[in-house]
Design a protein around this motif. Structure first.
Motif, PDB file in Angstrom:
ATOM      1  N   ARG A  18      31.008  70.678  12.981  1.00  0.00           N
ATOM      2  CA  ARG A  18      32.164  70.853  13.839  1.00  0.00           C
ATOM      3  C   ARG A  18      31.736  71.530  15.131  1.00  0.00           C
ATOM      4  NH1 ARG A  18      37.357  72.630  10.079  1.00  0.00           N
ATOM      5  NH2 ARG A  18      37.352  70.768   8.744  1.00  0.00           N
ATOM      6  N   PHE A  19      32.013  70.900  16.230  1.00  0.00           N
ATOM      7  CA  PHE A  19      31.685  71.451  17.543  1.00  0.00           C
ATOM      8  C   PHE A  19      32.976  71.839  18.259  1.00  0.00           C
ATOM      9  CE2 PHE A  19      28.006  68.957  16.459  1.00  0.00           C
ATOM     10  CZ  PHE A  19      26.939  69.675  16.986  1.00  0.00           C
ATOM     11  N   TYR A  20      32.879  72.954  19.003  1.00  0.00           N
ATOM     12  CA  TYR A  20      34.027  73.466  19.737  1.00  0.00           C
ATOM     13  C   TYR A  20      33.596  73.745  21.171  1.00  0.00           C
ATOM     14  CZ  TYR A  20      35.727  74.111  14.976  1.00  0.00           C
ATOM     15  OH  TYR A  20      36.092  73.891  13.674  1.00  0.00           O
ATOM     16  N   VAL A  21      34.570  74.001  22.038  1.00  0.00           N
ATOM     17  CA  VAL A  21      34.269  74.295  23.435  1.00  0.00           C
ATOM     18  C   VAL A  21      35.002  75.561  23.844  1.00  0.00           C
ATOM     19  CG1 VAL A  21      36.139  72.836  24.314  1.00  0.00           C
ATOM     20  CG2 VAL A  21      34.177  73.330  25.771  1.00  0.00           C
ATOM     21  N   THR A  22      34.325  76.392  24.610  1.00  0.00           N
ATOM     22  CA  THR A  22      34.929  77.636  25.080  1.00  0.00           C
ATOM     23  C   THR A  22      35.882  77.362  26.242  1.00  0.00           C
ATOM     24  OG1 THR A  22      33.142  78.027  26.673  1.00  0.00           O
ATOM     25  CG2 THR A  22      32.848  78.931  24.452  1.00  0.00           C
ATOM     26  N   ASN A  23      36.738  78.332  26.518  1.00  0.00           N
ATOM     27  CA  ASN A  23      37.567  78.262  27.712  1.00  0.00           C
ATOM     28  C   ASN A  23      36.695  78.483  28.951  1.00  0.00           C
ATOM     29  OD1 ASN A  23      40.065  77.858  26.396  1.00  0.00           O
ATOM     30  ND2 ASN A  23      40.188  80.062  25.947  1.00  0.00           N
ATOM     31  N   PRO A  24      37.082  77.946  30.095  1.00  0.00           N
ATOM     32  CA  PRO A  24      36.302  78.166  31.317  1.00  0.00           C
ATOM     33  C   PRO A  24      36.216  79.651  31.668  1.00  0.00           C
ATOM     34  CG  PRO A  24      37.878  76.384  31.626  1.00  0.00           C
ATOM     35  CD  PRO A  24      38.220  77.035  30.322  1.00  0.00           C
ATOM     36  N   SER A  25      35.043  80.068  32.157  1.00  0.00           N
ATOM     37  CA  SER A  25      34.817  81.445  32.594  1.00  0.00           C
ATOM     38  C   SER A  25      33.888  81.402  33.800  1.00  0.00           C
ATOM     39  CB  SER A  25      34.213  82.285  31.462  1.00  0.00           C
ATOM     40  OG  SER A  25      32.959  81.746  31.059  1.00  0.00           O
ATOM     41  N   PRO A  26      33.801  82.495  34.595  1.00  0.00           N
ATOM     42  CA  PRO A  26      32.949  82.481  35.786  1.00  0.00           C
ATOM     43  C   PRO A  26      31.495  82.151  35.446  1.00  0.00           C
ATOM     44  CG  PRO A  26      34.415  84.361  35.832  1.00  0.00           C
ATOM     45  CD  PRO A  26      34.581  83.740  34.476  1.00  0.00           C
ATOM     46  N   CYS A  27      30.905  81.291  36.226  1.00  0.00           N
ATOM     47  CA  CYS A  27      29.509  80.902  36.018  1.00  0.00           C
ATOM     48  C   CYS A  27      28.597  82.058  36.418  1.00  0.00           C
ATOM     49  CB  CYS A  27      29.176  79.670  36.840  1.00  0.00           C
ATOM     50  SG  CYS A  27      27.428  79.184  36.739  1.00  0.00           S
ATOM     51  N   PRO A  28      27.642  82.436  35.564  1.00  0.00           N
ATOM     52  CA  PRO A  28      26.753  83.550  35.906  1.00  0.00           C
ATOM     53  C   PRO A  28      25.621  83.159  36.848  1.00  0.00           C
ATOM     54  CG  PRO A  28      26.226  82.715  33.732  1.00  0.00           C
ATOM     55  CD  PRO A  28      27.434  81.954  34.186  1.00  0.00           C
ATOM     56  N   TYR A  29      25.496  81.879  37.154  1.00  0.00           N
ATOM     57  CA  TYR A  29      24.362  81.414  37.947  1.00  0.00           C
ATOM     58  C   TYR A  29      24.739  80.882  39.319  1.00  0.00           C
ATOM     59  CZ  TYR A  29      22.344  81.622  33.299  1.00  0.00           C
ATOM     60  OH  TYR A  29      21.957  82.038  32.054  1.00  0.00           O
ATOM     61  N   LEU A  30      25.870  80.199  39.429  1.00  0.00           N
ATOM     62  CA  LEU A  30      26.281  79.608  40.697  1.00  0.00           C
ATOM     63  C   LEU A  30      27.656  80.149  41.077  1.00  0.00           C
ATOM     64  CD1 LEU A  30      25.186  75.905  40.039  1.00  0.00           C
ATOM     65  CD2 LEU A  30      23.957  77.652  41.352  1.00  0.00           C
ATOM     66  N   PRO A  31      27.798  80.673  42.295  1.00  0.00           N
ATOM     67  CA  PRO A  31      29.074  81.273  42.710  1.00  0.00           C
ATOM     68  C   PRO A  31      30.179  80.230  42.810  1.00  0.00           C
ATOM     69  CG  PRO A  31      27.568  81.104  44.569  1.00  0.00           C
ATOM     70  CD  PRO A  31      26.772  80.726  43.355  1.00  0.00           C
ATOM     71  N   ASP A  32      31.394  80.695  42.578  1.00  0.00           N
ATOM     72  CA  ASP A  32      32.590  79.864  42.736  1.00  0.00           C
ATOM     73  C   ASP A  32      32.640  78.680  41.769  1.00  0.00           C
ATOM     74  OD1 ASP A  32      33.360  81.530  44.882  1.00  0.00           O
ATOM     75  OD2 ASP A  32      32.126  80.343  46.258  1.00  0.00           O
ATOM     76  N   ARG A  33      31.944  78.798  40.652  1.00  0.00           N
ATOM     77  CA  ARG A  33      32.001  77.744  39.638  1.00  0.00           C
ATOM     78  C   ARG A  33      32.400  78.346  38.298  1.00  0.00           C
ATOM     79  NH1 ARG A  33      27.361  73.138  40.560  1.00  0.00           N
ATOM     80  NH2 ARG A  33      27.241  73.266  42.827  1.00  0.00           N
ATOM     81  N   LYS A  34      32.909  77.485  37.443  1.00  0.00           N
ATOM     82  CA  LYS A  34      33.295  77.886  36.097  1.00  0.00           C
ATOM     83  C   LYS A  34      32.340  77.240  35.086  1.00  0.00           C
ATOM     84  CE  LYS A  34      37.144  80.138  37.184  1.00  0.00           C
ATOM     85  NZ  LYS A  34      37.386  81.561  36.851  1.00  0.00           N
ATOM     86  N   GLU A  35      32.114  77.941  33.987  1.00  0.00           N
ATOM     87  CA  GLU A  35      31.278  77.373  32.938  1.00  0.00           C
ATOM     88  C   GLU A  35      32.075  77.190  31.650  1.00  0.00           C
ATOM     89  OE1 GLU A  35      28.035  79.713  31.499  1.00  0.00           O
ATOM     90  OE2 GLU A  35      29.321  81.308  30.741  1.00  0.00           O
TER      91      GLU A  35
END
Length: 252
Positions: A18-35
């Protein structure tokens, strides 16, 4: 939320895990992006076999969880690994190894010690004071190290042959069928001139060569992220492109 983006999942495992996906959160590597991350639980029977397949498909491990990026409209995070058999030392690599000839690598069982934790806290405070590990307690570290359901070791690097010699670097490393996967490395930040982080990666590559293991997995490389730029120095370097590994080009 359940995750069903099959092109990111290894063939065959999407039906058995079973695979799941997290909610979007601030990207730690690229500014102004969500991971976002796709993840699954490794605390299962045959965990080592599953972990090997997932690692070859770009997943990383954190405690009992295997994860990989699953960001919308972005695939900047690229899994990379060093083909150990083809790796050759550069002039700078030889200088780093020469600076650290006194270091002795000792593989120990994946069990936390206070000595390791003190080194980790010193490293995090110096290098990642605002990161997610800045408030880690010893209990958290015990869970981080002891929570592995797969074959994992801690490679300790001591500054001398005695068991009581100072611990100056350590790497939590998973042992795969096709190589080593470096989960987390930390070292004495006051020894900048010795390039301990660089040395630990070189030593893993050298150890893989000695053991006849073909790869050393370095996690994710992100083009445009200064935090990840160091990984390009290990050449040749393979990148996961879709479902196949290929050499990372100079123009990428």
């Amino acid at each position: 939320m359940k995750f069903s983006d099959s092109h990111l999942l290894p063939a065959g495992l999407e039906r058995s895990l079973r695979f799941y996906v997290t909610n979007p959160s601030p990207c730690p590597y690229l500014p102004d992006r969500k991971e976002r991350k796709a993840f699954t639980n490794l605390a299962i029977p045959e965990a080592d076999a599953v972990h090997n397949v997932l690692s070859q498909s770009g997943f990383r491990r954190s405690q009992s969880i295997a994860y990989r990026p699953a960001c919308l409209r972005c695939n900047a995070c690229r899994s990379v690994r060093v083909p150990a058999r083809d790796f050759t030392l550069s002039r700078n690599d030889r200088k780093v190894l020469a600076k650290n000839t006194a270091l002795v690598r000792r593989p120990v069982v994946s069990q936390a010690t206070r000595e390791q934790f003190r080194l980790l806290k010193t490293y995090v405070k110096s290098r990642h004071d605002n990161g997610g590990m800045s408030d880690m307690t010893y209990r958290d570290y015990v869970a981080m190290v002891g929570g592995s359901p797969v074959q994992s070791l801690i490679f300790e690097y001591r500054d001398g042959p005695d068991e009581s010699a100072p611990l100056v670097a350590a790497s939590i490393t998973d042992v795969l069928r096709d190589g080593f996967s470096m989960v987390y490395t930390f070292f004495d930040p006051e020894m900048d001139t010795r390039s301990l982080g660089h040395h630990v990666i070189l030593d893993h590559i050298r150890h893989a060569q000695e053991m006849g293991l073909p790869h050393v997995y370095l996690g994710y490389w992100v083009k445009g992220s200064p935090k990840m730029a160091y990984k390009r120095r290990y050449q040749p370097l393979e990148v996961l492109d879709g479902d196949r590994w290929r050499l990372l080009r100079d123009d990428e």
